[in-house]
Write a protein that holds these residues in place. Structure first.
Motif, short mmCIF file in Angstrom:
data_model
loop_
_atom_site.label_atom_id
_atom_site.label_comp_id
_atom_site.label_asym_id
_atom_site.label_seq_id
_atom_site.Cartn_x
_atom_site.Cartn_y
_atom_site.Cartn_z
N THR A 34 1.98 15.06 14.68
CA THR A 34 2.83 13.88 14.69
C THR A 34 2.62 13.07 13.42
OG1 THR A 34 1.15 12.65 15.94
CG2 THR A 34 2.91 13.70 17.20
N ILE A 35 3.62 12.26 13.07
CA ILE A 35 3.56 11.47 11.85
C ILE A 35 2.48 10.40 11.98
CG2 ILE A 35 4.81 9.93 10.31
CD1 ILE A 35 5.73 12.81 10.18
N HIS A 36 1.60 10.34 11.00
CA HIS A 36 0.56 9.32 10.92
C HIS A 36 0.61 8.64 9.56
CE1 HIS A 36 -1.14 10.97 14.60
NE2 HIS A 36 -2.07 10.04 14.58
N LEU A 37 0.22 7.40 9.54
CA LEU A 37 0.00 6.68 8.29
C LEU A 37 -1.49 6.71 8.01
CD1 LEU A 37 1.60 3.43 7.07
CD2 LEU A 37 -0.89 3.52 7.21
N VAL A 38 -1.88 7.27 6.86
CA VAL A 38 -3.30 7.43 6.54
C VAL A 38 -3.57 7.01 5.11
CG1 VAL A 38 -3.63 9.35 8.16
CG2 VAL A 38 -3.03 9.84 5.78
N ALA A 39 -4.84 6.74 4.83
CA ALA A 39 -5.25 6.51 3.45
C ALA A 39 -4.97 7.75 2.63
CB ALA A 39 -6.73 6.16 3.40
N SER A 40 -4.49 7.57 1.41
CA SER A 40 -4.10 8.71 0.59
C SER A 40 -5.26 9.67 0.35
CB SER A 40 -3.54 8.22 -0.74
OG SER A 40 -2.34 7.49 -0.54
N LEU B 195 0.83 -1.21 0.00
CA LEU B 195 0.00 0.00 0.00
C LEU B 195 0.86 1.26 0.00
CD1 LEU B 195 -2.84 -0.89 2.55
CD2 LEU B 195 -3.02 -0.73 0.06
N LEU B 196 1.96 1.24 0.75
CA LEU B 196 2.87 2.39 0.75
C LEU B 196 3.57 2.55 -0.59
CD1 LEU B 196 4.43 2.04 4.30
CD2 LEU B 196 3.56 4.18 3.36
N SER B 197 4.04 1.46 -1.14
CA SER B 197 4.76 1.53 -2.41
C SER B 197 3.85 1.98 -3.55
CB SER B 197 5.38 0.17 -2.74
OG SER B 197 6.34 -0.20 -1.77
N SER B 198 2.59 1.58 -3.51
CA SER B 198 1.64 1.95 -4.56
C SER B 198 0.95 3.28 -4.28
CB SER B 198 0.59 0.85 -4.72
OG SER B 198 -0.19 0.71 -3.53
N ARG B 199 1.32 3.94 -3.20
CA ARG B 199 0.85 5.28 -2.85
C ARG B 199 -0.62 5.33 -2.46
NH1 ARG B 199 4.51 9.23 -6.82
NH2 ARG B 199 6.25 7.75 -6.97
N ARG B 200 -1.14 4.21 -2.00
CA ARG B 200 -2.53 4.21 -1.52
C ARG B 200 -2.62 4.59 -0.04
NH1 ARG B 200 -4.81 -1.44 -3.42
NH2 ARG B 200 -2.57 -1.99 -3.33
N VAL B 201 -1.53 4.47 0.67
CA VAL B 201 -1.40 5.07 2.00
C VAL B 201 -0.12 5.89 2.01
CG1 VAL B 201 -2.67 3.22 3.17
CG2 VAL B 201 -0.17 3.13 3.07
N VAL B 202 -0.10 6.90 2.88
CA VAL B 202 1.08 7.78 2.96
C VAL B 202 1.38 8.09 4.42
CG1 VAL B 202 0.78 8.83 0.70
CG2 VAL B 202 -0.39 9.82 2.68
N ARG B 203 2.60 8.55 4.65
CA ARG B 203 3.07 8.95 5.98
C ARG B 203 3.32 10.45 5.96
NH1 ARG B 203 5.90 5.56 9.27
NH2 ARG B 203 7.55 7.13 9.47
N LEU B 204 2.67 11.16 6.87
CA LEU B 204 2.91 12.60 6.99
C LEU B 204 2.43 13.09 8.34
CD1 LEU B 204 0.27 14.70 5.01
CD2 LEU B 204 -0.05 12.30 5.59
#
Length: 367
Positions: free
Chosen positions: A81-87, A66-75
């Motif tokens: 604070t840094i969160h992992l969320v759906a794009s 999911l991270l590699s395909s950019r469907r989730v991102v970290r920001l």
């Protein structure tokens, strides 16, 4: 009409149900991350463990893909604070949370940047990282060429305040290492149309994942202020009291299981929002245990925790000794022999995923 009272145990079971910690949910990782409104991810690996604790059939490669395909991102999002969320949630949440970043930046720098055009710094910073993902230090040094009178790290912080910056892979991939490099949301996801989020919707999504809750709870989770009016203007929200008389709100359709429903042993990840997302966290962790878990690490860490009967009873960590993978459990009080067996079974299941190359696994209990 008397307002119903929810006991601390009832609040615990409601929270566990919404966090998929009463039973592992048959959801995809993307569905789970969306429901949870993201997962705190100051370190790369905790979201993998967090989803493993919550989902049936979850494989670490699922999240990496999911991270590699950019469907989730970290920001940086809630509480800055840094969160992992759906794009699809990244830009709308970032827009809603803008005041949190501005307030935090002002608290840090005071009037030191009053002689700088903030929009100009942000625009130049966005242009630089859109062309080439950079670390915060690298970005700051490039900006300092144009604004030599200001500290590079604060220039980079100003860009982070005004611009949604994504941490690009391999940061966030299981087993990968390296510094966090950033680009803009637009450069990473494209400049398509974005559906805005209202504060009303943000509050409802918070309740779906963390309720029943008070405005103060939602403010602790998000970093936003002034949410009481947002709760009070939604006429369909149910109203409860907790045992201390605090007013709590909830979605009519949200699960509120019986308080006697069993709760299995779970190993909760480091930085997990389960122990961070309420002003009153006693529904899941005793006040006396908050300090070693949340405050006692000295560097902003939040330790991974052990849940027994839905409550934090200790902390855990892993280490390798040659070909042996070890889970170490620090107890808050003595665990029963039966509870220890359940903790050990869960720990060995986790080690089978995190350390599949280990010849043996062990579980050690620390004082």
């Amino acid at each position: 009409m008397t307002t119903p009272v929810l006991t601390r145990r009832a609040l615990n079971r409601a929270l566990l149900a919404r966090q998929f910690l009463l039973e592992r949910a048959p959801l995809s990782p993307l569905e789970a991350v969306t429901h949870l409104v993201g997962m705190q991810a100051q370190a790369p690996n905790p979201p993998y463990v967090g989803l493993w604790s919550r989902l049936a059939g979850f494989a670490f490669t699922d999240l990496a893909e999911l991270l590699s395909s950019r469907r989730v991102v970290r920001l940086a999002l809630m509480r800055s604070t840094i969160h992992l969320v759906a794009s699809v949630d990244a830009e709308p949440l970032r827009a809603v949370l803008g005041p949190v970043f501005e307030r935090g930046f002002r608290a840090t720098v005071g009037r030191a940047f009053d002689d700088v055009d903030h929009e100009q710094v942000a625009a130049m910073g966005a242009e630089i990282v859109a062309g080439e993902p950079l670390t915060a230090a690298e970005l700051g040094r490039r900006l300092a060429v144009r604004w030599p009178g200001h500290e590079p790290d604060r220039l980079a912080a100003l860009v982070r305040t005004r611009v949604g910056l994504v941490q690009v892979p391999p940061r966030g991939l299981w087993g990968s290492s390296g510094q966090a490099r950033h680009t803009t949301l637009g450069a990473w996801l494209g400049e398509g149309a974005v559906s805005p989020l209202s504060l009303d919707v943000v509050v409802r999504r918070y309740l779906a994942a963390f309720g029943p809750a008070s405005p103060a709870d939602a403010q602790a989770w998000s970093g936003l202020t002034g949410l009481r009016e947002v709760f009070e203007r939604q006429p369909d929200l149910l109203v409860f009291h907790d045992e201390s008389g605090r007013v709590l709100y909830d979605l009519p359709e949200a699960p509120r299981p019986p308080e006697d429903i069993p709760a299995p042993v779970r190993l909760v990840a480091a930085f997990d929002n389960l122990v961070l997302s309420h002003a009153d966290r006693t529904r899941v962790i005793d006040d006396e245990h908050r300090k070693p878990v949340i405050m006692g690490t000295g560097n902003g860490n939040v330790r991974p925790t052990v849940l027994v009967d839905g409550r934090v009873v200790g902390m855990w960590g892993t280490r390798r000794v040659k070909r042996t993978a070890v889970v170490e459990v620090t107890q808050f009080g003595k665990l029963t022999a039966r509870t220890k067996r359940e903790v050990e079974a869960e720990a060995r299941r986790l080690l089978a995923v995190t350390d599949p190359d280990a010849d043996t696994t062990e579980v050690h209990y620390l004082p």
